[in-house]
Design an enzyme around this catalytic site. Structure first.
Site, short mmCIF file in Angstrom:
data_model
loop_
_atom_site.label_atom_id
_atom_site.label_comp_id
_atom_site.label_asym_id
_atom_site.label_seq_id
_atom_site.Cartn_x
_atom_site.Cartn_y
_atom_site.Cartn_z
N ARG A 89 14.32 48.98 45.02
CA ARG A 89 15.34 49.93 45.32
C ARG A 89 14.67 51.41 45.13
O ARG A 89 14.42 51.88 44.19
CB ARG A 89 16.43 49.60 44.12
CG ARG A 89 17.17 51.27 43.96
CD ARG A 89 18.74 50.77 43.34
NE ARG A 89 18.41 50.51 41.82
CZ ARG A 89 18.00 51.43 41.00
NH1 ARG A 89 17.87 52.80 41.22
NH2 ARG A 89 17.78 51.13 39.76
N HIS A 96 20.62 53.92 41.66
CA HIS A 96 21.40 52.60 41.51
C HIS A 96 22.74 52.78 42.15
O HIS A 96 22.97 51.84 43.05
CB HIS A 96 21.70 52.43 40.06
CG HIS A 96 22.87 51.20 39.78
ND1 HIS A 96 22.47 50.00 40.17
CD2 HIS A 96 24.01 51.15 39.44
CE1 HIS A 96 23.66 49.25 39.80
NE2 HIS A 96 24.59 49.90 39.58
N TYR A 114 14.84 57.88 34.44
CA TYR A 114 14.12 56.76 33.81
C TYR A 114 12.95 56.11 34.46
O TYR A 114 12.46 55.30 33.96
CB TYR A 114 15.33 55.83 33.58
CG TYR A 114 15.95 55.26 34.65
CD1 TYR A 114 15.54 54.35 35.63
CD2 TYR A 114 17.16 55.76 34.94
CE1 TYR A 114 16.28 54.04 36.67
CE2 TYR A 114 18.24 55.38 36.15
CZ TYR A 114 17.61 54.46 36.87
OH TYR A 114 18.30 54.25 38.15
#
Ligand SMILES: Cc1ncc(C[n+]2csc(CCOP(=O)(O)OP(=O)(O)O)c2C)c(N)n1
Length: 378
Positions: free
Chosen positions: A260, A264, A273
């Site tokens: 990805r 998200h 992160y």
């Protein structure tokens, strides 16, 4: 029978776009090699168009026209390749991120956006497209898929079911339970896991200490790992798995190893992160760049072809924007529609209650507080 082979993901295109012969999978792409490359160009067009849809969805959310958008940037090969393997009478159960699958399935452009604008819980009639509304509850849809596949089996139909989910979903009990049922009943279902390496901020390595594709054989389900950024490999392994199901050989599992590249959802900030080097590394494995290199190198795609596809992508994006911006707001009572197939006493009572509740606001606004103030009531 499918196998995990040597555990290395199946790859039919090298990262620099060279076609690699494959004893097992070349048979499954024979039609592409012999049809004057129209099918190859169709795959390319769908990748470019869906990437453009993704960019438009993100922009529309940023402009306040959508409530949320789940980018699938980087996952075009896994989604478009596998979706091209699905027959019209096969049934699809996917998650929120499979927007490219829904596009390839032929879902009308405005219908792709309704869920994200919040005007409908689901954007389309599942029985017109043989694709269920996409699922936001993580890992719920494989249960629906296996139940549907068991129905297909009881009916003696020669069709298959495919369900899409992410690496994070494989930690859900639902997904594991669905595999137990699929194996026990030899249901004609394909589990298609897009391992995009992240479940929001959780890296896949925390939950899976072996490749995710290796879990399925423990349930008695044959499994294959595929390079999820290689569209030809994704198409071939999904065709094989669906054939396997239609032929009555039961379930199978595909782990498409991809990434990805975006957030998200538009509510997420991956820089909090995720290491920037990791993203750079995967940008170098871009699924579209790889396929484009192959098509250009084999003389199938030239500048004229490229601009024709870019024009189509722009037209689709414009149509989506137009449809989204002018999408009518539903009446609040529509919330009660399509919950059950027929009338339901409890729901009718709730609707009645809700209507009276709303009517209360109308009455209230007739006696607006400022009127009381001007009358000197306070
Ligand atoms: C049952 C349930 N638990 C938690 C959530 C919150 N949630 C939304 S997306 C997500 C991560 C999903 O990751 P993955 O399955 O890898 O799919 P991806 O988003 O990467 O496509 C979680 C935990 C949810 N929607 N449903």
């Amino acid at each position: 029978m499918l196998t995990g082979d040597d555990g290395a993901p199946v790859q039919l295109l090298s990262p620099d776009g060279q076609r690699r012969p494959h004893e097992r999978y070349d048979r499954l792409l024979a039609d592409l090699d012999s049809d004057d490359s129209n099918a190859l160009l169709a795959l390319y067009e769908d990748m470019i168009v869906t990437r453009r849809i993704d960019a438009e969805g993100t922009a529309l959310q940023r402009q306040g026209q959508l409530a949320l958008w789940p980018p699938f940037l980087g996952q075009e090969a896994a989604q478009v390749g596998s979706a091209h393997a699905i027959n019209r009478d096969d049934f699809i159960f996917a998650s929120y991120r499979e927007i490219a699958v829904a596009y390839v399935r032929g879902i009308a452009l405005p219908d792709l956006m309704k869920q994200w604008r919040g005007t409908q819980n689901a954007g389309w009639n599942p029985f017109e497209s043989n694709m269920a509304p996409t699922q936001v509850v993580i890992g719920a849809q494989p249960l629906h898929a296996v139940g549907y596949a068991m129905g297909v089996q009881f009916d003696g139909a020669e069709s298959a079911v495919i369900t899409y989910f992410g690496d994070g979903a494989t930690s859900q009990g639902d997904v594991n339970e669905s595999m137990v049922f699929a194996a026990s009943f030899q249901a004609p279902v394909v589990f298609f896991c897009q391992n995009n390496h992240w479940a929001i901020s959780e890296p896949v390595g925390i939950q899976a200490h072996v490749p995710i594709g290796l879990r399925a054989p423990g349930f008695g389900i044959p499994s294959v790992r595929v390079d999820g950024n290689d569209i030809l490999a994704c198409l071939a392994v999904t065709r094989e798995a669906l054939e396997h199901a239609r032929a009555g050989h039961g379930p199978s599992y595909i782990e498409a190893v991809t990434y990805r590249m975006g957030a998200h959802t538009t509510a997420d900030d991956p820089t909090r992160y995720r290491d920037a080097n990791e993203l750079e590394d995967w940008k170098g494995r871009d699924p579209i760049a790889r396929f484009e290199a192959y098509l250009t190198g084999s003389g199938i795609l030239d500048d004229a072809g490229r601009s024709q596809v870019a024009e189509k992508a722009d037209a689709v994006a414009a149509a989506i924007r137009e449809a989204t911006i002018h999408m009518p707001d539903p009446e609040p009572e529509e919330l009660f529609e399509h919950v059950y197939a027929g009338p339901h006493a409890v729901l009718e009572r709730q609707r009645d209650h809700f209507e009276r509740y709303r009517a209360g606001f109308a009455e209230h606004s007739n006696h607006a507080p400022h009127a009381a103030l001007t009358e000197g009531g306070h």
